[in-house]
Design a protein around this motif. Structure first.
Motif, PDB file in Angstrom:
ATOM      1  N   THR A   6       0.850  -1.199   0.000  1.00  0.00           N
ATOM      2  CA  THR A   6       0.000   0.000   0.000  1.00  0.00           C
ATOM      3  C   THR A   6       0.883   1.246   0.000  1.00  0.00           C
ATOM      4  O   THR A   6       0.678   2.189  -0.770  1.00  0.00           O
ATOM      5  CB  THR A   6      -0.900   0.010   1.252  1.00  0.00           C
ATOM      6  N   ILE A   7       1.913   1.229   0.866  1.00  0.00           N
ATOM      7  CA  ILE A   7       2.823   2.367   0.953  1.00  0.00           C
ATOM      8  C   ILE A   7       3.595   2.541  -0.357  1.00  0.00           C
ATOM      9  O   ILE A   7       3.701   3.649  -0.895  1.00  0.00           O
ATOM     10  CB  ILE A   7       3.831   2.168   2.112  1.00  0.00           C
ATOM     11  N   VAL A   8       4.120   1.418  -0.881  1.00  0.00           N
ATOM     12  CA  VAL A   8       4.934   1.503  -2.097  1.00  0.00           C
ATOM     13  C   VAL A   8       4.114   2.086  -3.248  1.00  0.00           C
ATOM     14  O   VAL A   8       4.559   3.003  -3.948  1.00  0.00           O
ATOM     15  CB  VAL A   8       5.493   0.110  -2.470  1.00  0.00           C
ATOM     16  N   THR A   9       2.893   1.583  -3.444  1.00  0.00           N
ATOM     17  CA  THR A   9       2.082   2.078  -4.556  1.00  0.00           C
ATOM     18  C   THR A   9       1.723   3.551  -4.369  1.00  0.00           C
ATOM     19  O   THR A   9       1.712   4.319  -5.330  1.00  0.00           O
ATOM     20  CB  THR A   9       0.782   1.266  -4.702  1.00  0.00           C
ATOM     21  N   LEU A  10       1.481   3.946  -3.104  1.00  0.00           N
ATOM     22  CA  LEU A  10       1.174   5.355  -2.860  1.00  0.00           C
ATOM     23  C   LEU A  10       2.376   6.235  -3.183  1.00  0.00           C
ATOM     24  O   LEU A  10       2.231   7.296  -3.806  1.00  0.00           O
ATOM     25  CB  LEU A  10       0.782   5.564  -1.391  1.00  0.00           C
ATOM     26  N   VAL A  11       3.571   5.787  -2.779  1.00  0.00           N
ATOM     27  CA  VAL A  11       4.773   6.585  -3.023  1.00  0.00           C
ATOM     28  C   VAL A  11       4.987   6.762  -4.522  1.00  0.00           C
ATOM     29  O   VAL A  11       5.259   7.874  -5.002  1.00  0.00           O
ATOM     30  CB  VAL A  11       6.007   5.937  -2.350  1.00  0.00           C
ATOM     31  N   VAL A  12       4.821   5.668  -5.274  1.00  0.00           N
ATOM     32  CA  VAL A  12       5.036   5.751  -6.727  1.00  0.00           C
ATOM     33  C   VAL A  12       3.997   6.691  -7.355  1.00  0.00           C
ATOM     34  O   VAL A  12       4.335   7.606  -8.115  1.00  0.00           O
ATOM     35  CB  VAL A  12       4.951   4.348  -7.366  1.00  0.00           C
ATOM     36  N   ALA A  13       2.716   6.483  -6.999  1.00  0.00           N
ATOM     37  CA  ALA A  13       1.655   7.303  -7.596  1.00  0.00           C
ATOM     38  C   ALA A  13       1.836   8.775  -7.229  1.00  0.00           C
ATOM     39  O   ALA A  13       1.718   9.662  -8.080  1.00  0.00           O
ATOM     40  CB  ALA A  13       0.294   6.799  -7.130  1.00  0.00           C
ATOM     41  N   LEU A  14       2.162   9.031  -5.954  1.00  0.00           N
ATOM     42  CA  LEU A  14       2.308  10.425  -5.530  1.00  0.00           C
ATOM     43  C   LEU A  14       3.569  11.054  -6.116  1.00  0.00           C
ATOM     44  O   LEU A  14       3.594  12.242  -6.417  1.00  0.00           O
ATOM     45  CB  LEU A  14       2.322  10.513  -4.001  1.00  0.00           C
ATOM     46  N   THR A 247     -14.758   0.373  -0.540  1.00  0.00           N
ATOM     47  CA  THR A 247     -13.763  -0.706  -0.637  1.00  0.00           C
ATOM     48  C   THR A 247     -12.376  -0.225  -0.219  1.00  0.00           C
ATOM     49  O   THR A 247     -12.138   0.973  -0.066  1.00  0.00           O
ATOM     50  CB  THR A 247     -13.640  -1.210  -2.088  1.00  0.00           C
ATOM     51  N   ALA A 248     -11.467  -1.180  -0.079  1.00  0.00           N
ATOM     52  CA  ALA A 248     -10.079  -0.833   0.230  1.00  0.00           C
ATOM     53  C   ALA A 248      -9.471   0.000  -0.903  1.00  0.00           C
ATOM     54  O   ALA A 248      -8.578   0.815  -0.668  1.00  0.00           O
ATOM     55  CB  ALA A 248      -9.263  -2.094   0.467  1.00  0.00           C
ATOM     56  N   LEU A 249      -9.981  -0.200  -2.119  1.00  0.00           N
ATOM     57  CA  LEU A 249      -9.469   0.587  -3.246  1.00  0.00           C
ATOM     58  C   LEU A 249      -9.873   2.062  -3.120  1.00  0.00           C
ATOM     59  O   LEU A 249      -9.064   2.965  -3.339  1.00  0.00           O
ATOM     60  CB  LEU A 249      -9.979   0.007  -4.571  1.00  0.00           C
ATOM     61  N   THR A 250     -11.129   2.321  -2.740  1.00  0.00           N
ATOM     62  CA  THR A 250     -11.534   3.719  -2.561  1.00  0.00           C
ATOM     63  C   THR A 250     -10.812   4.325  -1.355  1.00  0.00           C
ATOM     64  O   THR A 250     -10.563   5.523  -1.321  1.00  0.00           O
ATOM     65  CB  THR A 250     -13.054   3.874  -2.373  1.00  0.00           C
ATOM     66  N   ASN A 251     -10.470   3.474  -0.382  1.00  0.00           N
ATOM     67  CA  ASN A 251      -9.712   3.966   0.764  1.00  0.00           C
ATOM     68  C   ASN A 251      -8.330   4.436   0.315  1.00  0.00           C
ATOM     69  O   ASN A 251      -7.852   5.506   0.707  1.00  0.00           O
ATOM     70  CB  ASN A 251      -9.581   2.848   1.805  1.00  0.00           C
ATOM     71  N   TRP A 252      -7.702   3.628  -0.543  1.00  0.00           N
ATOM     72  CA  TRP A 252      -6.396   3.995  -1.111  1.00  0.00           C
ATOM     73  C   TRP A 252      -6.529   5.281  -1.928  1.00  0.00           C
ATOM     74  O   TRP A 252      -5.726   6.198  -1.803  1.00  0.00           O
ATOM     75  CB  TRP A 252      -5.894   2.838  -2.002  1.00  0.00           C
ATOM     76  N   LEU A 253      -7.584   5.322  -2.763  1.00  0.00           N
ATOM     77  CA  LEU A 253      -7.805   6.499  -3.608  1.00  0.00           C
ATOM     78  C   LEU A 253      -8.020   7.747  -2.753  1.00  0.00           C
ATOM     79  O   LEU A 253      -7.524   8.826  -3.088  1.00  0.00           O
ATOM     80  CB  LEU A 253      -9.013   6.262  -4.523  1.00  0.00           C
ATOM     81  N   SER A 254      -8.736   7.602  -1.632  1.00  0.00           N
ATOM     82  CA  SER A 254      -8.958   8.744  -0.746  1.00  0.00           C
ATOM     83  C   SER A 254      -7.631   9.279  -0.223  1.00  0.00           C
ATOM     84  O   SER A 254      -7.376  10.483  -0.242  1.00  0.00           O
ATOM     85  CB  SER A 254      -9.824   8.339   0.449  1.00  0.00           C
ATOM     86  N   ILE A 255      -6.773   8.366   0.249  1.00  0.00           N
ATOM     87  CA  ILE A 255      -5.476   8.784   0.787  1.00  0.00           C
ATOM     88  C   ILE A 255      -4.673   9.480  -0.316  1.00  0.00           C
ATOM     89  O   ILE A 255      -4.066  10.532  -0.104  1.00  0.00           O
ATOM     90  CB  ILE A 255      -4.699   7.577   1.348  1.00  0.00           C
ATOM     91  N   TYR A 256      -4.694   8.891  -1.520  1.00  0.00           N
ATOM     92  CA  TYR A 256      -3.964   9.471  -2.644  1.00  0.00           C
ATOM     93  C   TYR A 256      -4.474  10.884  -2.953  1.00  0.00           C
ATOM     94  O   TYR A 256      -3.696  11.826  -3.086  1.00  0.00           O
ATOM     95  CB  TYR A 256      -4.106   8.562  -3.873  1.00  0.00           C
ATOM     96  N   LEU A 257      -5.805  11.018  -3.038  1.00  0.00           N
ATOM     97  CA  LEU A 257      -6.389  12.310  -3.427  1.00  0.00           C
ATOM     98  C   LEU A 257      -6.066  13.393  -2.411  1.00  0.00           C
ATOM     99  O   LEU A 257      -5.741  14.530  -2.765  1.00  0.00           O
ATOM    100  CB  LEU A 257      -7.903  12.193  -3.560  1.00  0.00           C
ATOM    101  N   LEU A 258      -6.143  13.046  -1.109  1.00  0.00           N
ATOM    102  CA  LEU A 258      -5.961  14.124  -0.146  1.00  0.00           C
ATOM    103  C   LEU A 258      -4.502  14.535  -0.019  1.00  0.00           C
ATOM    104  O   LEU A 258      -4.200  15.638   0.435  1.00  0.00           O
ATOM    105  CB  LEU A 258      -6.624  13.788   1.199  1.00  0.00           C
ATOM    106  N   LEU A 259      -3.565  13.666  -0.456  1.00  0.00           N
ATOM    107  CA  LEU A 259      -2.156  14.062  -0.425  1.00  0.00           C
ATOM    108  C   LEU A 259      -1.695  14.686  -1.749  1.00  0.00           C
ATOM    109  O   LEU A 259      -0.661  15.350  -1.802  1.00  0.00           O
ATOM    110  CB  LEU A 259      -1.274  12.843  -0.123  1.00  0.00           C
ATOM    111  N   ALA A 260      -2.471  14.476  -2.829  1.00  0.00           N
ATOM    112  CA  ALA A 260      -1.988  14.812  -4.171  1.00  0.00           C
ATOM    113  C   ALA A 260      -1.633  16.297  -4.320  1.00  0.00           C
ATOM    114  O   ALA A 260      -0.486  16.642  -4.642  1.00  0.00           O
ATOM    115  CB  ALA A 260      -3.031  14.412  -5.212  1.00  0.00           C
ATOM    116  N   ILE A 261      -2.599  17.192  -4.065  1.00  0.00           N
ATOM    117  CA  ILE A 261      -2.330  18.614  -4.325  1.00  0.00           C
ATOM    118  C   ILE A 261      -1.327  19.200  -3.308  1.00  0.00           C
ATOM    119  O   ILE A 261      -0.379  19.872  -3.704  1.00  0.00           O
ATOM    120  CB  ILE A 261      -3.648  19.411  -4.368  1.00  0.00           C
ATOM    121  N   PRO A 262      -1.500  18.938  -1.991  1.00  0.00           N
ATOM    122  CA  PRO A 262      -0.536  19.535  -1.052  1.00  0.00           C
ATOM    123  C   PRO A 262       0.917  19.172  -1.353  1.00  0.00           C
ATOM    124  O   PRO A 262       1.792  20.044  -1.322  1.00  0.00           O
ATOM    125  CB  PRO A 262      -0.975  18.973   0.303  1.00  0.00           C
ATOM    126  N   PHE A 263       1.206  17.904  -1.673  1.00  0.00           N
ATOM    127  CA  PHE A 263       2.591  17.550  -2.014  1.00  0.00           C
ATOM    128  C   PHE A 263       3.005  18.196  -3.332  1.00  0.00           C
ATOM    129  O   PHE A 263       4.087  18.760  -3.449  1.00  0.00           O
ATOM    130  CB  PHE A 263       2.759  16.027  -2.108  1.00  0.00           C
TER     131      PHE A 263
END
Lengths: 563, 202
Positions: A6-14, A247-263
């Motif tokens: 989960t962390i690895v995919t988030l790091v790559v996507a972000l 789902t766990a996928l929307t949970n991942w997407l939520s985390i991704y979306l809320l970090l996307a613009i600030p980073f």
């Protein structure tokens, strides 16, 4: 193992988003993106302005305040007359004056603190016309204020820092709207509800249960709620409910979306000031702090719940599951919570009140750092730049030179404004917490007793002062006292930092650029990253340490004691 | 000053139309066109697969205890949130967790009561079966939560334990994409499978 991926995919996507969304936003605010020109131009005509008519920082700030004031009045009005408006299949009545006041302040300041249960208070009209609108507009105001400050660094001897209305329109149409719409489709595809039909009643013949289930236009509100770091959900239990976060996928997407613009805004910053390395230094400081907090909060939540252990379930292989949903699990819920508290989002896929003492400590202190790691949309970047100026000032004192940041001399005026911007939040949070625990109306709020009850109050005022909006939900916030005090907290936390940031932008824009020399204090290397982290931790850590000690720390140390 | 006010009003009106109504209505249109079943709430014959229900008979697998009494969504307000956001079996509620802290005496007492309740049904409970969720109506349990209930269900229905183990395995959803979240069993789907098994005469 799953959590690691989960962390690895988030790091790559972000990482990819940081690079490409960052440069795209730089292009948007430079006026180099035009694919919606046919929409833009009539809007500027209606507003009576145009991209080449720039504003001084004062006019920019007055525009922000005027627009926020009008938005506040409109939101308040719509909630008060909810009963007479359409799109109200449940026939919900008007929202009370104190609650409408708090809610209008909350959505206008991008806090999204909710003293109400959505499904039993707000009509579809209010959710769409009063709340979702602010979920687009308030993050856009934050982003353009950050861009205005960045222009202060990027320009030399300029009297102006951009045009608020033009920046706002561009941010809304080119950045927020397209991303939110696409994300909304994914949310619904996964199972989030999106309908204007009212509740549905079902009878299950197997167990004899009859349910009346709340529905509504939820999925698309969910998308902008996370992307705009707003956090205010349609339903009371927010992202923990399957209709918001199925789902766990929307949970991942939520985390991704809320970090996307600030980073990504750190890249935009680097691009606009002409050195991506400068943006990378701020990003590094954000990521390091964020990573440490994710680490110890997830670890804490993976430990069992002390009350459940004392009740006889000592072996808790799935971690602390009180207030958590099975489809997310302990560590992903903790990751969501850290991302949500450190971005000023405040959405929740679990009950933060039921986190372990050290897990709750992680969420509370994450906000106390001032919402800069990476912070809210725009608000995170401008607050971070304020901290960076403080760091440069301290660095300058150490080597005995007039401090410079990005070629701009940091003088008494800038240091005063940065000092104001960094001290407003701790001051208002601590004073209001002291008031709340001193009066009866404040002390009857908490659900839990002992130190946890104090933490509920401290958490509420920290969350509102930092425009986060998450809650230790046991606190009964829908009282005249907490509605009014909370609204004041949110308004000062928003404008008490944003206006000094705009003033800084104006003051810096007017200066000339000092050429770099051998003696220039570098702001793009490891040393500076360390200094910035130090400033963040000292301002957050030391100012709040006494208050924290009375809450989660006492609770953690009180082994075997129940309250 | 009037110029600022006029621009603010114009901008607020544009926002209301575009980011409120156009956004929500276009979204609803696309959602209903592409994903009608999901957009309407994943409703099936016996309820929504996304909304937990109250299962009390030993003939069924139980979900997480979100239903009544002390386990209500907000005990302080006296709202029974339980297995439904609005209304279940005539009891009004809204989604929500108990919000009890990790060192709460109330949480300790509630959990003890739930452990006793599970033991009485012949179940050696896992933590999920004695703790309430974040929404108050978690539709899922872990595969292990289902497995510990097999002796109870086998005794009440007469279906063999091995057939039930096969059923649980067949109804288990793995972590999404193999790594996101936890593996889970949807309690409604599991019990529908159980009903099919019973109808087929085991």
């Amino acid at each position: 193992m799953g959590f690691l991926w989960t962390i690895v995919t988030l790091v790559v996507a972000l990482g990819l988003t940081w690079r490409y969304l960052g440069s795209y936003m730089a292009a948007v605010f430079d006026g180099r993106v035009h694919f919606l020109g046919a929409v833009e131009r009539p809007l500027y005509r209606a507003l009576g302005t145009s991209p080449d008519r720039e504003q001084t920082w004062r006019r920019y700030a007055i525009s922000v305040v005027a627009f926020s004031g009008v938005s506040f009045a409109l939101t308040y009005l719509l909630l008060r007359i909810q009963g007479s408006l359409p799109l109200n299949p449940q026939h919900l009545g008007a929202v009370g004056p104190a609650l409408s006041f708090n809610t209008a302040a909350s959505f206008l300041t991008n806090t999204n603190w909710q003293n109400y249960g959505g499904e039993t208070t707000m009509s579809y009209f209010s959710q769409i016309g009063a709340l979702t609108v602010q979920q687009f507009v308030s993050p856009a105001v934050g982003i353009v204020a950050a861009i205005a400050l960045v222009r202060g660094f990027a320009r030399k001897e300029s009297a102006t820092i951009g045009n608020f209305w033009v920046d706002l329109v561009r941010c809304l149409f080119y950045v927020l709207l397209p991303i939110a719409f696409l994300a909304g489709i994914v949310f619904v595809g996964q199972g989030a509800v999106q309908t204007l039909a009212g509740t549905v009643s079902i009878h299950d013949a197997m167990n004899g249960v009859t349910q009346t289930i709340a529905r509504g236009p939820i999925g698309f509100m969910e998308a902008i709620k996370q992307l705009g770091t707003n956090g205010g959900g349609f339903l009371n239990a927010n992202s923990a409910t399957p209709y918001e976060n199925p789902t766990a996928l929307t949970n991942w997407l939520s985390i991704y979306l809320l970090l996307a613009i600030p980073f990504s805004l750190t890249y935009t910053f680097g691009k606009l000031v002409g050195s991506v390395r400068q943006g990378r230094a701020l990003l590094a400081a954000m990521v390091l702090i964020f990573g440490v907090w994710v680490g110890f909060t997830s670890y804490s939540e993976h430990q069992g719940n002390p009350a459940v252990a004392a009740a006889g379930i000592v072996h808790q292989p799935t971690g602390n599951m009180v207030g958590k949903e099975v489809r997310f699990g302990d560590t992903s819920s903790a990751l969501f919570a850290v991302a949500s508290t450190q971005t000023s989002t405040g959405s929740a896929d679990a009950s933060y009140d039921s986190f372990t003492p050290m897990g709750g400590f992680g969420l509370l202190t994450g906000m106390m750092l001032g919402e800069v790691t990476p912070g809210g949309t725009g608000t995170g970047l401008y607050t971070m730049l304020i901290y960076a100026i403080v760091a440069v000032f301290i660095g300058g004192l150490m080597i005995g030179r007039t401090p410079e940041y990005l070629g701009k001399k940091i003088q008494a005026k800038e240091v005063k404004l940065a000092g104001l911007g960094s001290l407003v939040m701790p001051l208002v949070v601590l004073v209001l917490t002291a008031i709340a625990v001193s009066v009866h109306a404040g002390r009857i709020g908490p659900l839990n007793s002992g130190p946890h009850g104090f933490t509920e109050i401290l958490y509420a005022l920290t969350s509102q002062g930092n425009n986060n909006g998450s809650a230790f939900g046991g606190l009964s916030g829908n009282t005249p006292f907490y509605n009014v005090v909370g609204a004041i907290d949110m308004l000062i936390g928003r404008f008490g930092i944003m206006i000094p940031a705009l003033a800084l932008g104006g003051s810096l824009a007017a200066k000339n650029v000092v050429p770099e020399s051998l003696g220039t204090f570098r702001t793009d290397n490891t040393m500076f990253v360390g200094l910035v982290i130090g400033v963040i931790v000292i301002i957050g850590g030391l100012t709040f340490f006494p208050a924290i000690s009375l809450g989660p720390i006492v609770e953690q140390l009180g082994h075997g004691k129940f309250f | 000053m009037l110029t600022y006010l006029r621009r603010s009003v114009v901008m607020a009106a544009i926002s209301l139309v575009v980011f409120g109504f156009l956004y929500a209505l276009a979204g609803t249109g696309v959602a209903q066109l592409l994903f009608r079943h999901q957009a309407d709430g994943s409703i099936t014959a016996n309820g929504s697969t996304l909304i937990g229900q109250s299962w009390t008979s030993p003939r069924w697998f139980h979900g997480r205890p979100d239903d009544t009494g002390p386990y209500a969504a907000n005990p302080k307000k006296g709202i029974a949130g339980g297995d439904n956001p609005l209304l279940a079996n005539g009891v009004a509620g809204e989604s929500g967790a108990t919000n009890l802290g990790p060192r709460s005496k109330v949480l300790l007492a509630d959990t003890k009561a739930l452990v006793t309740y599970r033991h009485r049904l012949g179940v050696d409970p896992t933590e999920d079966l004695v703790t309430t969720s974040g929404s108050g109506y978690d539709p899922d349990i872990t595969p292990l939560d289902a497995v510990v209930q097999i002796p109870m269900v086998a005794k009440a229905t007469g279906i063999s334990q091995s057939a039930l183990r096969h059923l649980v395995a067949a109804e288990t959803h793995g972590a999404e994409l193999g790594f996101l979240g936890s593996s889970y069993v949807d309690v409604l789907q599991l019990n529908e499978g159980l009903a099919r098994l019973e109808r087929a005469g085991h």
